[in-house]
Design an enzyme around this catalytic site. Sequence first.
Site, PDB file in Angstrom:
ATOM      1  CG  ASP A  33      41.706  12.208  29.459  1.00 55.48           C
ATOM      2  OD1 ASP A  33      41.759  11.051  29.932  1.00 55.48           O
ATOM      3  OD2 ASP A  33      41.942  12.466  28.263  1.00 55.48           O
ATOM      4  CG  ASP A  37      39.283   8.504  27.573  1.00 61.09           C
ATOM      5  OD1 ASP A  37      39.515   9.567  28.206  1.00 61.09           O
ATOM      6  OD2 ASP A  37      38.639   7.561  28.066  1.00 61.09           O
ATOM      7  CG  ASP A  41      40.607   9.525  34.145  1.00 55.38           C
ATOM      8  OD1 ASP A  41      41.268   9.974  35.107  1.00 55.38           O
ATOM      9  OD2 ASP A  41      41.015   9.569  32.965  1.00 55.38           O
ATOM     10  CG  ASP A 212      19.401  12.377  39.967  1.00 56.37           C
ATOM     11  OD1 ASP A 212      19.808  13.523  39.720  1.00 56.37           O
ATOM     12  OD2 ASP A 212      18.686  11.715  39.175  1.00 56.37           O
ATOM     13  CD  GLU A 276      18.202  16.837  41.184  1.00 51.25           C
ATOM     14  OE1 GLU A 276      18.518  17.553  40.207  1.00 51.25           O
ATOM     15  OE2 GLU A 276      17.942  15.629  41.070  1.00 51.25           O
TER      16      GLU A 276
END
Length: 540
Positions: A33, A37, A41, A212, A276
């Site tokens: 981070d 927050d 990221d 996915d 996947e």
Amino acid sequence: MIMSPAPSSGSEPHREWWRGAVIYQIYPRSFADTTGDGIGDLNGIIAHLNHVASLGVDAVWISPFYPSPMKDFGYDVADYCGVDPAFGTLADFDRLVEKAHGLGLKIIVDQVWSHTSDQHAWFKASRQDRTNPYADWYVWADAKADGSPPNNWQSVFGGPGWTWDARRGQYYQHNFLPEQPQMNGRHPAVQEALLAVGRFWLDRGVDGFRLDAVNFMINDPSLRDNPPLPPGGKRTRPFDFQDKLYNQSHPDILAFLTRVRALTDAYPGDRFTVAEVGGDHAAREMKAYTAGDRHLNSAYGFLYLYADKLTADRVKTGAAMWPGAPGEGWPSWTFSNHDAPRAVSRWAEGRDERALAEMLMLLLVSLRGNVFVYYGEELGLPQGQVPFERLVDPEAIANWPRTLGRDGARTPMPWKADAPFAGFSTVEPWLPIDARHPALAVETQEANAKSMLHATRRLLALRRAHPALRLGDMTMQATEPLLVFSRDGGDERLLAVFNLGHEAHAWAAPEGYAVIDAVNMGKAGNLPPLGGVLLRRATT
């Protein structure tokens, strides 16, 4: 001693970069981070790409970072062509790709094309009425005469796979959360839109896609009921009671995958696609989705990810699934990821977790196919302990306490032992730092030449140094009481031997073989529990 591969003669046939590659998975919310927050990221990834490159991996797979309500933490996409503000901007992503490429790393991104968020503009339009241009972009169906759902399909996350929508006066289908409506993957306009999404990211320089839940993309148009599975097996959800013949695995998926392959092949640099594939028929589907040269490059399933124990027979099963027959696709393997508890915790069974982590890394790099290393595996991180009141994963909450859930596999990466929140953030992270993890932080392990981090670098280097590991055949030699298999490629023959059990077994290196690397070894003449050794046959 790790031996370097022979220099190229310049006349070798073309070899795709991804074949036999080591790919490092980053779950962006949990990596680093930089904004304070408590959420990881893209700039956090950029800041630590040197660490990733130092491991000796070939590529980085980044889990979803797209705009999302985060009901399923990014796997409910609201905009396929953007970056969620919590993760940064498109400019940040472009910088990430540029730095990764400068370090010799490829970038693979998730494409979640089975479903969207219910906040996606396409679904918002689709649910308005039955006649708008997006009306058929999702799977809608009328209620039965008694008002109940159209069929018996169940959701992965529990409960019926259908939700009533009063605006259309119909049910919409969802294989996961109600907030993840199922796309109508056979609709021509939907396919065109998804291929345009792929083109958007390829144009930005990504080197491949992880698709996915790809076997959910197209379902039975007649919406037939799924039959029950025979009694037995682990069942924690209604979903587990059915043979999912009709809400996944439809043969029409194959035609769309040929279009995906044609798209990626149109770009230079061997763009990579990996599917996947979960479910009761995963082995069959993975083979179909990667067969020949017109489908996807690779696929992985849950052979190891959902296994409570690591056994020699399980490794034998995996090898038998992909024997290397003509026209066969290329496998990928992973022991841990964001959907399964970390392997070190699943498979320790009271044994030393550090020793297990090192043996697993040697086993992983010895398997035939591509291998995925999940962030934190290079540190030997165990499953994070997350109290019920801090759980955020809908699956973990729904099934608590029957399963370990997914939150414990997604806890923040520890970078510095003596920094607040282990150097991940300056504020309380979105998931808690496990009390055992700061002692395993990157900075601490860097300073210890005997750490798991240094062992990981040494073991991953074997893939580059030995072509037989990256590209060779795999032949099982024995599975009881020791796991023994050979890797053969070019002029190399390697032998891998592992003791996956709880007791030492007599073992001596066979004549004509020299040890390349070994982990957790004891006195000569036996192989201790969690011991592993890789040997090379001497050339004459």
